[in-house]
Design an enzyme around this catalytic site. Structure first.
Site, short mmCIF file in Angstrom:
data_model
loop_
_atom_site.label_atom_id
_atom_site.label_comp_id
_atom_site.label_asym_id
_atom_site.label_seq_id
_atom_site.Cartn_x
_atom_site.Cartn_y
_atom_site.Cartn_z
N GLU A 1 0.84 -1.21 0.00
CA GLU A 1 0.00 0.00 0.00
C GLU A 1 0.87 1.26 0.00
O GLU A 1 0.65 2.19 0.75
CB GLU A 1 -0.92 0.00 1.23
CG GLU A 1 -1.77 -1.25 1.34
CD GLU A 1 -2.60 -1.30 2.60
OE1 GLU A 1 -3.68 -1.93 2.57
OE2 GLU A 1 -2.19 -0.71 3.62
N CYS B 1 -10.27 0.09 8.04
CA CYS B 1 -9.75 1.42 8.38
C CYS B 1 -10.38 2.51 7.51
O CYS B 1 -10.63 3.62 7.99
CB CYS B 1 -8.24 1.43 8.24
SG CYS B 1 -7.63 0.87 6.63
#
Length: 672
Positions: free
Chosen positions: A324, A415
């Site tokens: 990521e 998240c």
């Protein structure tokens, strides 16, 4: 209401007492801005009525709340996947707190108090709060060390959890005036500062945000230990001896955690894009509050690197799915673009802080790009479906399993949905800012704001139809004539600037006007430009009306030639909005569309489409393969583009942002 007013008074007194340095520009608080906007207000209301309740329900159904209940009794087994799952409750409380200030809700306030009671019972006597360990210290899972903080540099997220607790507590205190969550956070922060900081244990937190959270508690409490520890967390980066500096693996050389070199020596965005954005926001905070010029120089250079080499055209960041993370300079692939929603949110925080440091509109230009494109694309129009990643193109092969082609209710790591919850209702706090006799108008969102400028009461009301229309209207009211400067941001896109760099440019260089037309009370005014703002200095009186006319042309965007994925392609932009084509509006395909230079565009507002959008229309060639799969040709067909943020709300199908200007080759893909 009296309690809230008193709360702000106390906060202001502590703030003035505790600090000598700070951001030279201060944002007008979200509590001072009441929105009536047709674009943002419905989204913020849906957040209150749909997203927040759904988030709390999912926190309960997935066991996130149960983890706190078990921690209070030290019994059971941690029942979710990740040790940072505690933060989903904190983030939702933060968003709900902001929402309460906009939409008072007795039931929601009571529910928050009940959750805060549960959180308080889970806190250990010395302030430690981390359910993955407290439930059963002898069964903590692979991510968590046997001792407190043992794996903080890597995977435990103990300080990450703490940072989100602090952010939630600050928001809850500011919105409600209550100290119940704030006292829990302060007790935890006192523990953290007793363990870490100057002359104590040093660590570079594996997932940053505790730095930002400590700064918020410092502003409220005035405790210098909070600021000193936040600064130490930043300064210790690059000093760990356990990394292999010769390795190209970012986990092994420290780049993944932005820990391969001291922050003052960092000049490029690196590693995990969310962690990076939180770090750079914290660095900006510390630079502002301490006057550290080396940190300021570093964060300035890193921002320039992102905006000139590492940002997608719709404001997304973090190109590489593996980790990521940011890739190399100009590494911005479309087919495998990652663009985590949390990274967009982190960069909203960061760009707002860069503006508060420097007062230049280019930071708000970037923030606006993210807000209207790369951020809200992550939230479905139903308010309860989400993207974790935000793709740049979806072809009919759906060949990349890690690229989301359709939205999900939640994720094992959720998240992003809970981050959405907290940023949406805080948007009123990004509209205005102040410095001395200067009032900055940064975002064009309908509503009324009440503030003091040079100790005089000032009210500003916005009336516009942004982002669909460029005609802006501001009604300024003062109780007494007041002499100050109103600085209205003139967006870069309105001056022919697609990005405050050469990463993206408008191909045809729209008619750049010497000055955007501005009138006051119907009369044209001359004004000077200052850092991208039109400065209107005058003695303001009751019902003074400022009108600004921004051009809203459809522009072709081209990428820097170093972005190999976009060579020979164009994207479309109108105002701040980036557009895409979906299969639904283009005869079942989007990946076969060609956008020649000769194509002309019209626009139309469609009230009954995707909650009301401005569409772009044209007639363009499309590559067509006959039914036998033997003949390829192009045919002219109607073309419709929708705002990128609205894609994937009507099912699963092709989507494209970048369109080839010519057919140069045809891929032959064998069927299964």
């Amino acid at each position: 209401m009296k309690r809230i007013i008193l709360s702000f008074s106390l906060l202001s007194t502590t703030f003035l007492f505790a600090q000598k340095k700070d951001y030279p520009i201060q944002a007008v608080p979200f509590t001072s801005v009441k929105l009536t906007d047709n674009f943002w207000l419905p989204r913020i209301k849906m957040n209150a009525t749909v997203t927040i309740p759904a988030s709390f329900e999912r926190c309960e159904s997935t066991g996130r709340v149960k983890n706190f209940v078990m921690a209070a009794t030290h019994q059971g087994k941690f029942c979710t996947i990740y040790p940072f799952d505690d933060t989903d409750i904190y983030k939702t409380i933060e968003g709900a707190s902001y929402s309460l200030s906009l939409f008072p809700d007795v039931k929601l306030a009571a529910y928050l108090d009940s959750l805060i009671t549960i959180i308080g019972k889970a806190q250990e006597p010395d302030g430690y709060l981390y359910t993955a360990r407290t439930i059963n210290p002898n069964d903590v899972g692979a991510w968590v060390g046997k001792q407190r903080w043992e794996k903080e540099r890597e995977l435990s997220h103990e300080l990450y959890n703490a940072g989100h607790l602090y952010e939630a507590a600050a928001a809850h205190y500011m919105a409600t005036g209550k100290r119940n969550l704030l006292d829990i956070a302060l007790k935890n922060a006192d523990l953290v500062c007793s363990v870490f900081g100057p002359g104590k244990r040093h660590v570079a937190p594996g997932h940053e945000i505790v730095e930002m959270g400590l700064v918020k508690l410092y502003r409220i409490s005035g405790k210098p230990e909070y600021l000193a520890t936040a600064k130490d967390f930043i300064e210790y980066r690059g000093h760990y001896n356990g990394y292999d500096s010769t390795s190209k693996d970012e986990w092994k050389n420290g780049m993944y955690w932005q820990d391969d070199k001291p922050v003052v020596d960092q000049r490029e965005a690196e590693g995990h894009a969310v962690r990076a954005g939180y770090l750079y926001s914290g660095v900006a905070d510390i630079a502002a509050l301490t006057g550290d010029q080396q940190l300021l120089a570093a964060v300035d250079s890193i921002w320039t690197n992102v905006v000139t080499k590492k940002m997608y055209v719709q404001g997304g960041a973090g190109a590489i799915g593996d980790g990521e993370r940011y890739g190399e300079n100009y590494e911005l692939p479309n087919e495998t673009a990652y663009n985590e929603t949390c990274a967009a949110i982190a960069n909203i925080f960061w760009n707002q802080r860069m503006f508060l440091l420097h007062g230049d509109s280019k930071y708000i230009d970037v923030m606006e790009k993210i807000l209207y494109n790369g951020f809200i694309s992550g939230i479905g129009l139903d308010g309860k479906s989400f993207f974790y990643t935000n793709a740049m193109q979806i072809k009919n092969t759906f060949s990349h399993a890690d690229m989301e082609a359709q939205r999900s209710g939640w994720f094992p790591c959720s998240c992003c949905p809970t981050n959405d919850v907290r940023i949406l209702p805080s948007i009123p706090g990004y509209v205005y800012a102040q410095k001395d006799d200067k009032l900055f108008v940064n975002l064009f969102i309908n509503g009324t704001s009440n503030m003091k400028v040079m100790d005089k009461d000032v009210s500003v009301e916005q009336q516009n139809n942004y982002p669909w229309d460029g005609d802006l209207k501001f009604i300024v009211n003062t109780k007494k004539p007041s002499n100050f400067s109103m600085l209205v941001r003139i967006p870069g896109w309105a001056k022919g600037i697609a990005m405050p760099s050469d990463l993206y440019t408008f191909k045809n260089q729209m008619r750049i006007q010497v000055q955007i037309p501005i009138t006051v009370n119907g009369q044209p005014v001359e004004y000077e430009m200052e850092n991208g703002y039109a400065v209107i200095k005058r003695i303001w009186k009751k019902n003074d009306v400022v009108e600004v006319k921004l051009p809203m042309n459809v522009e072709r965007v081209v990428a820097n030639e170093n972005v190999k994925s976009d060579i020979g392609k164009v994207a479309l932009q109108r105002g701040p909005v980036i557009y895409c084509a979906e299969w639904k509006d283009n005869e079942g395909r989007a990946a076969n569309i060609v956008m020649p230079d000769a194509a002309t565009f019209t626009t139309e507002f469609k009230q009954d489409m995707l909650n009301g959008i401005q569409v772009i229309k044209s007639t363009v060639p499309a590559v067509i393969v006959d039914a036998n799969g033997e003949t390829v040709q192009t045919k002219q067909q109607p073309f419709v583009a929708i705002p990128y943020y609205a894609w994937a709300n009507r099912g699963k199908g092709e989507m494209m942002i970048w369109f080839p200007e010519k057919v140069k080759d045809v891929d032959i893909i064998a069927g299964e």
